[in-house]
Design a protein around this motif. Structure first.
Motif, PDB file in Angstrom:
ATOM      1  N   UNK A 164       0.765  -1.231   0.000  1.00 22.52           N
ATOM      2  CA  UNK A 164       0.000   0.000   0.000  1.00 22.52           C
ATOM      3  C   UNK A 164       0.798   1.284   0.000  1.00 22.52           C
ATOM      4  N   UNK A 165       0.479   2.145   0.975  1.00 29.73           N
ATOM      5  CA  UNK A 165       1.105   3.462   1.056  1.00 29.73           C
ATOM      6  C   UNK A 165       2.606   3.385   1.281  1.00 29.73           C
ATOM      7  N   UNK A 166       3.093   2.256   1.768  1.00 34.80           N
ATOM      8  CA  UNK A 166       4.529   2.106   2.008  1.00 34.80           C
ATOM      9  C   UNK A 166       5.330   2.137   0.726  1.00 34.80           C
ATOM     10  N   UNK A 167       4.672   1.809  -0.392  1.00 36.73           N
ATOM     11  CA  UNK A 167       5.370   1.815  -1.681  1.00 36.73           C
ATOM     12  C   UNK A 167       5.913   3.213  -1.972  1.00 36.73           C
ATOM     13  N   UNK A 168       5.072   4.228  -1.763  1.00 36.96           N
ATOM     14  CA  UNK A 168       5.480   5.600  -2.029  1.00 36.96           C
ATOM     15  C   UNK A 168       6.672   6.009  -1.194  1.00 36.96           C
ATOM     16  N   UNK A 169       6.657   5.661   0.088  1.00 39.32           N
ATOM     17  CA  UNK A 169       7.761   6.013   0.980  1.00 39.32           C
ATOM     18  C   UNK A 169       9.041   5.288   0.578  1.00 39.32           C
ATOM     19  N   UNK A 170       8.904   4.028   0.185  1.00 39.09           N
ATOM     20  CA  UNK A 170      10.054   3.227  -0.238  1.00 39.09           C
ATOM     21  C   UNK A 170      10.696   3.853  -1.474  1.00 39.09           C
ATOM     22  N   UNK A 171       9.858   4.236  -2.438  1.00 34.27           N
ATOM     23  CA  UNK A 171      10.373   4.827  -3.667  1.00 34.27           C
ATOM     24  C   UNK A 171      10.874   6.249  -3.430  1.00 34.27           C
ATOM     25  N   UNK A 172      10.254   6.990  -2.505  1.00 33.76           N
ATOM     26  CA  UNK A 172      10.745   8.332  -2.146  1.00 33.76           C
ATOM     27  C   UNK A 172      12.179   8.261  -1.652  1.00 33.76           C
ATOM     28  N   UNK A 173      12.425   7.296  -0.766  1.00 31.04           N
ATOM     29  CA  UNK A 173      13.757   7.149  -0.190  1.00 31.04           C
ATOM     30  C   UNK A 173      14.779   6.761  -1.254  1.00 31.04           C
TER      31      UNK A 173
ATOM     32  N   UNK B  70       4.544   8.577 -10.641  1.00 27.07           N
ATOM     33  CA  UNK B  70       3.769   7.811  -9.672  1.00 27.07           C
ATOM     34  C   UNK B  70       4.691   7.055  -8.741  1.00 27.07           C
ATOM     35  N   UNK B  71       4.534   5.740  -8.692  1.00 30.47           N
ATOM     36  CA  UNK B  71       5.380   4.916  -7.836  1.00 30.47           C
ATOM     37  C   UNK B  71       6.552   4.310  -8.598  1.00 30.47           C
TER      38      UNK B  71
ATOM     39  N   UNK C 108      19.340   5.416 -23.172  1.00 32.52           N
ATOM     40  CA  UNK C 108      18.940   4.207 -22.455  1.00 32.52           C
ATOM     41  C   UNK C 108      18.168   4.660 -21.222  1.00 32.52           C
ATOM     42  N   UNK C 109      17.050   4.017 -20.973  1.00 33.45           N
ATOM     43  CA  UNK C 109      16.246   4.336 -19.804  1.00 33.45           C
ATOM     44  C   UNK C 109      16.237   3.149 -18.840  1.00 33.45           C
ATOM     45  N   UNK C 110      16.263   3.460 -17.563  1.00 33.19           N
ATOM     46  CA  UNK C 110      16.087   2.447 -16.525  1.00 33.19           C
ATOM     47  C   UNK C 110      14.828   2.817 -15.750  1.00 33.19           C
ATOM     48  N   UNK C 111      13.865   1.923 -15.763  1.00 35.60           N
ATOM     49  CA  UNK C 111      12.630   2.145 -15.010  1.00 35.60           C
ATOM     50  C   UNK C 111      12.625   1.230 -13.796  1.00 35.60           C
ATOM     51  N   UNK C 112      12.361   1.800 -12.657  1.00 32.37           N
ATOM     52  CA  UNK C 112      12.419   1.058 -11.393  1.00 32.37           C
ATOM     53  C   UNK C 112      11.043   1.059 -10.762  1.00 32.37           C
ATOM     54  N   UNK C 113      10.527  -0.131 -10.462  1.00 32.84           N
ATOM     55  CA  UNK C 113       9.226  -0.235  -9.813  1.00 32.84           C
ATOM     56  C   UNK C 113       9.304  -1.211  -8.641  1.00 32.84           C
ATOM     57  N   UNK C 114       8.570  -0.911  -7.594  1.00 30.84           N
ATOM     58  CA  UNK C 114       8.611  -1.746  -6.389  1.00 30.84           C
ATOM     59  C   UNK C 114       7.830  -3.042  -6.598  1.00 30.84           C
ATOM     60  N   UNK C 115       8.283  -4.090  -5.937  1.00 31.88           N
ATOM     61  CA  UNK C 115       7.527  -5.335  -5.889  1.00 31.88           C
ATOM     62  C   UNK C 115       6.397  -5.141  -4.881  1.00 31.88           C
TER      63      UNK C 115
END
Length: 218
Positions: free
Chosen positions: A71-80, A100-101, A209-216
């Motif tokens: 949930x909301x922890x995804x945003x904080x994880x990606x913010x950091x 977004x995330x 070249x682009x690197x896209x990072x998304x949380x599991x």
């Protein structure tokens, strides 16, 4: 077979079945495509199994079951993670965009590769080393490496070059300790331009070249 190895095997089999069983038909190309939710979910499951296997017995089982951001922890994880990337990549020429995330790193071709070449320039190695350091710390993420070209030259040449460049960056990340299962590598050729290909400045921006990072997600 040890319990940990068995767990990884089951995870990978389940991931493969999920990818094979949830296809949709692209209305424009007629090709079968795996839905994004299923694809990333299956990849995430495989990554979590590996994360768990690197820990010991009970901790391994708990890590594999508890892997993924909620949930909301995804945003904080990606913010950091974004904050650390911005600190590490300041004044390197790499653009960082938050969508977004997801975090998107845009690496201009002129600082990453020599003209028409697919080997990463040695001068760019320290930049990729900084990326690797952050990606290793935030291991509960999926990393998409995409190569792009401008529209000059033949389509087949551009596709081949973009694939080779994306693979070169992906291989460098793996050499720095990023596990293969976290990486998705594709060449996009002249598709998805970010600037006007009718100008020299625009074509230079499109060669990247682009690197896209998304949380599991749990």
């Amino acid at each position: 077979m040890s319990a940990i190895k068995l767990k990884i095997a089951i995870t990978l089999i389940a991931s493969s079945l999920a990818l094979g069983g949830c296809k949709t038909l692209d209305p424009y190309t007629g090709e079968q495509k795996t839905s994004s939710a299923v694809k990333y979910g299956a990849i995430g499951a495989a990554i979590c199994g590996i994360i768990g296997s690197r820990k010991s017995s009970k901790r391994a089982r708990n890590a594999a079951l508890g892997c993924g951001i909620v949930g909301a922890s995804i945003g904080a994880y990606m913010d950091s993670q974004e904050k650390k990337l911005r600190e590490s990549l300041e004044q390197t020429g790499v653009s960082i965009q938050r969508e977004g995330d997801q975090i998107r790193l845009i690496m201009p071709g002129n600082i990453t590769f020599a003209t028409n070449q697919s080997s990463v320039q040695s001068s760019f190695h320290p930049v990729l080393n900084s990326v690797v350091t952050v990606l290793r710390e935030y291991e509960e993420t999926i990393i998409e490496v995409e190569g792009y070209t401008d529209s000059t030259g033949s389509w087949s040449h551009n596709m081949t070059l973009s694939e080779a460049r994306a693979k070169a960056v992906s291989n460098y990340l793996q050499g720095g300790g990023i596990i293969t299962q976290r990486l998705i590598t594709t060449g996009k050729g002249p598709n998805n331009p970010i600037a006007n290909n009718d100008t020299a400045e625009g074509r230079a921006q499109n060669r990247r070249v682009e690197i896209r990072i998304r949380a599991i997600q749990a």
